[in-house]
Design a protein around this motif. Structure first.
Motif, PDB file in Angstrom:
ATOM      1  N   VAL A  21       0.595  -1.265   0.411  1.00 64.12           N
ATOM      2  CA  VAL A  21      -0.190  -0.004  -0.131  1.00 64.12           C
ATOM      3  C   VAL A  21       0.489   0.998   0.277  1.00 64.12           C
ATOM      4  CG1 VAL A  21      -1.418   1.101   1.103  1.00 64.12           C
ATOM      5  CG2 VAL A  21      -1.754  -1.439   1.190  1.00 64.12           C
ATOM      6  N   THR A  22       0.823   2.094  -0.941  1.00 63.46           N
ATOM      7  CA  THR A  22       1.809   3.635  -0.740  1.00 63.46           C
ATOM      8  C   THR A  22       1.661   4.653   0.512  1.00 63.46           C
ATOM      9  OG1 THR A  22      -0.282   4.386  -2.276  1.00 63.46           O
ATOM     10  CG2 THR A  22       1.095   3.350  -3.362  1.00 63.46           C
ATOM     11  N   ALA A  23       0.815   4.250   1.097  1.00 59.66           N
ATOM     12  CA  ALA A  23       0.286   5.355   1.920  1.00 59.66           C
ATOM     13  C   ALA A  23       1.616   4.318   3.432  1.00 59.66           C
ATOM     14  CB  ALA A  23      -1.286   4.674   2.642  1.00 59.66           C
ATOM     15  N   ASP A  24       1.532   3.648   2.948  1.00 60.29           N
ATOM     16  CA  ASP A  24       2.841   2.704   4.032  1.00 60.29           C
ATOM     17  C   ASP A  24       4.218   3.001   3.742  1.00 60.29           C
ATOM     18  OD1 ASP A  24       0.623   2.016   5.401  1.00 60.29           O
ATOM     19  OD2 ASP A  24       1.063  -0.089   4.598  1.00 60.29           O
ATOM     20  N   LEU A  25       4.428   3.517   2.558  1.00 61.91           N
ATOM     21  CA  LEU A  25       5.226   3.795   1.992  1.00 61.91           C
ATOM     22  C   LEU A  25       6.341   5.253   2.600  1.00 61.91           C
ATOM     23  CD1 LEU A  25       5.616   3.247  -1.591  1.00 61.91           C
ATOM     24  CD2 LEU A  25       5.948   1.189   0.095  1.00 61.91           C
ATOM     25  N   PRO A  26       7.315   5.168   2.942  1.00 61.25           N
ATOM     26  CA  PRO A  26       8.135   6.740   3.224  1.00 61.25           C
ATOM     27  C   PRO A  26       7.730   8.248   2.262  1.00 61.25           C
ATOM     28  CG  PRO A  26       9.823   5.275   2.688  1.00 61.25           C
ATOM     29  CD  PRO A  26       8.643   4.732   2.763  1.00 61.25           C
ATOM     30  N   THR A  27       7.478   9.233   2.847  1.00 63.47           N
ATOM     31  CA  THR A  27       7.154  10.085   1.846  1.00 63.47           C
ATOM     32  C   THR A  27       7.844  10.386   0.704  1.00 63.47           C
ATOM     33  OG1 THR A  27       6.246  11.224   3.895  1.00 63.47           O
ATOM     34  CG2 THR A  27       6.257  12.831   1.587  1.00 63.47           C
ATOM     35  N   GLU A  28       8.735  10.127   0.852  1.00 63.39           N
ATOM     36  CA  GLU A  28       9.424  10.980  -0.777  1.00 63.39           C
ATOM     37  C   GLU A  28       8.985   9.293  -1.641  1.00 63.39           C
ATOM     38  OE1 GLU A  28      12.328   8.362   2.545  1.00 63.39           O
ATOM     39  OE2 GLU A  28      11.355  10.460   2.725  1.00 63.39           O
ATOM     40  N   VAL A  29       8.926   8.609  -1.657  1.00 67.30           N
ATOM     41  CA  VAL A  29       8.438   7.368  -2.433  1.00 67.30           C
ATOM     42  C   VAL A  29       7.757   7.371  -2.564  1.00 67.30           C
ATOM     43  CG1 VAL A  29       8.597   5.017  -2.688  1.00 67.30           C
ATOM     44  CG2 VAL A  29      10.546   4.879  -1.333  1.00 67.30           C
ATOM     45  N   GLN A  30       6.525   7.910  -2.006  1.00 67.64           N
ATOM     46  CA  GLN A  30       5.369   7.907  -2.478  1.00 67.64           C
ATOM     47  C   GLN A  30       5.060   9.139  -3.650  1.00 67.64           C
ATOM     48  OE1 GLN A  30       2.048   9.031   1.201  1.00 67.64           O
ATOM     49  NE2 GLN A  30       3.306   7.560   2.316  1.00 67.64           N
ATOM     50  N   ASP A  31       5.823  10.527  -2.609  1.00 64.88           N
ATOM     51  CA  ASP A  31       5.806  11.188  -4.384  1.00 64.88           C
ATOM     52  C   ASP A  31       6.190  10.718  -5.187  1.00 64.88           C
ATOM     53  OD1 ASP A  31       5.390  13.165  -2.283  1.00 64.88           O
ATOM     54  OD2 ASP A  31       8.035  13.824  -2.199  1.00 64.88           O
ATOM     55  N   GLN A  32       6.875   9.830  -5.796  1.00 67.29           N
ATOM     56  CA  GLN A  32       7.599   9.272  -6.564  1.00 67.29           C
ATOM     57  C   GLN A  32       6.327   8.310  -7.640  1.00 67.29           C
ATOM     58  OE1 GLN A  32      11.355   7.413  -6.707  1.00 67.29           O
ATOM     59  NE2 GLN A  32      11.907   8.846  -5.346  1.00 67.29           N
ATOM     60  N   VAL A  33       5.341   6.991  -7.002  1.00 66.63           N
ATOM     61  CA  VAL A  33       4.472   6.560  -7.005  1.00 66.63           C
ATOM     62  C   VAL A  33       3.480   7.576  -8.527  1.00 66.63           C
ATOM     63  CG1 VAL A  33       3.085   5.005  -6.330  1.00 66.63           C
ATOM     64  CG2 VAL A  33       4.902   4.652  -4.801  1.00 66.63           C
ATOM     65  N   GLY A  34       3.206   8.508  -7.720  1.00 65.42           N
ATOM     66  CA  GLY A  34       1.828   9.330  -8.035  1.00 65.42           C
ATOM     67  C   GLY A  34       0.520   9.071  -7.328  1.00 65.42           C
ATOM     68  N   ASP A  35       0.111   8.203  -8.671  1.00 65.06           N
ATOM     69  CA  ASP A  35      -1.726   8.518  -7.569  1.00 65.06           C
ATOM     70  C   ASP A  35      -1.723   6.725  -7.804  1.00 65.06           C
ATOM     71  OD1 ASP A  35      -1.960   7.800 -10.511  1.00 65.06           O
ATOM     72  OD2 ASP A  35      -3.875   8.736 -10.751  1.00 65.06           O
ATOM     73  N   LEU A  36      -0.814   6.088  -7.763  1.00 65.60           N
ATOM     74  CA  LEU A  36      -1.434   4.116  -7.410  1.00 65.60           C
ATOM     75  C   LEU A  36      -1.684   4.572  -5.712  1.00 65.60           C
ATOM     76  CD1 LEU A  36       1.696   2.921  -9.444  1.00 65.60           C
ATOM     77  CD2 LEU A  36      -1.011   3.239 -10.227  1.00 65.60           C
ATOM     78  N   ASP A  37      -2.305   3.843  -5.406  1.00 65.80           N
ATOM     79  CA  ASP A  37      -3.204   3.084  -4.572  1.00 65.80           C
ATOM     80  C   ASP A  37      -2.031   2.061  -3.479  1.00 65.80           C
ATOM     81  OD1 ASP A  37      -4.415   5.443  -3.918  1.00 65.80           O
ATOM     82  OD2 ASP A  37      -6.237   4.227  -4.752  1.00 65.80           O
ATOM     83  N   GLN A  38      -1.680   0.929  -4.779  1.00 63.04           N
ATOM     84  CA  GLN A  38      -1.049   0.040  -4.837  1.00 63.04           C
ATOM     85  C   GLN A  38       0.635  -0.413  -5.194  1.00 63.04           C
ATOM     86  OE1 GLN A  38      -3.239  -4.053  -3.013  1.00 63.04           O
ATOM     87  NE2 GLN A  38      -2.688  -4.339  -4.548  1.00 63.04           N
ATOM     88  N   ILE A  39       1.351  -0.636  -5.154  1.00 60.39           N
ATOM     89  CA  ILE A  39       2.314  -0.855  -6.189  1.00 60.39           C
ATOM     90  C   ILE A  39       2.710  -2.657  -5.431  1.00 60.39           C
ATOM     91  CG2 ILE A  39       3.601   1.248  -6.925  1.00 60.39           C
ATOM     92  CD1 ILE A  39       5.571   1.566  -4.693  1.00 60.39           C
TER      93      ILE A  39
END
Length: 74
Positions: A21-39
């Motif tokens: 779940v992208t919300a569980d990732l560090p902020t700097e990684v979330q910024d790179q993921v864009g609008d994906l909820d899961q990777i």
């Protein structure tokens, strides 16, 4: 069946693919993921994260391109 397998050799080539779940990732990684909820994360047998990718199909493709055997981890 009397086929012998070198299980130690096989386990060296296994990688585990799991949803993240992208919300569980560090902020700097979330910024790179864009609008994906899961990777998807790809980990080796020791648990070391090797890659983060956008989807499961890409994770399996990436693993196979590097001569690894991907399996799903729940």
């Amino acid at each position: 069946m009397d086929t012998k397998f070198d299980l130690e050799k096989i386990s060296q080539n296994i990688v585990y693919v799991k949803p993240v779940v992208t919300a569980d990732l560090p902020t700097e990684v979330q910024d790179q993921v864009g609008d994906l909820d899961q990777i998807y994360a790809v980990h080796n047998a020791s648990g070391e994260q090797l890659a983060l990718v956008a989807d499961r199909k890409l994770a399996f493709h990436l693993a196979r391109e590097h001569k690894m055997e991907p399996v799903t981890l729940h």
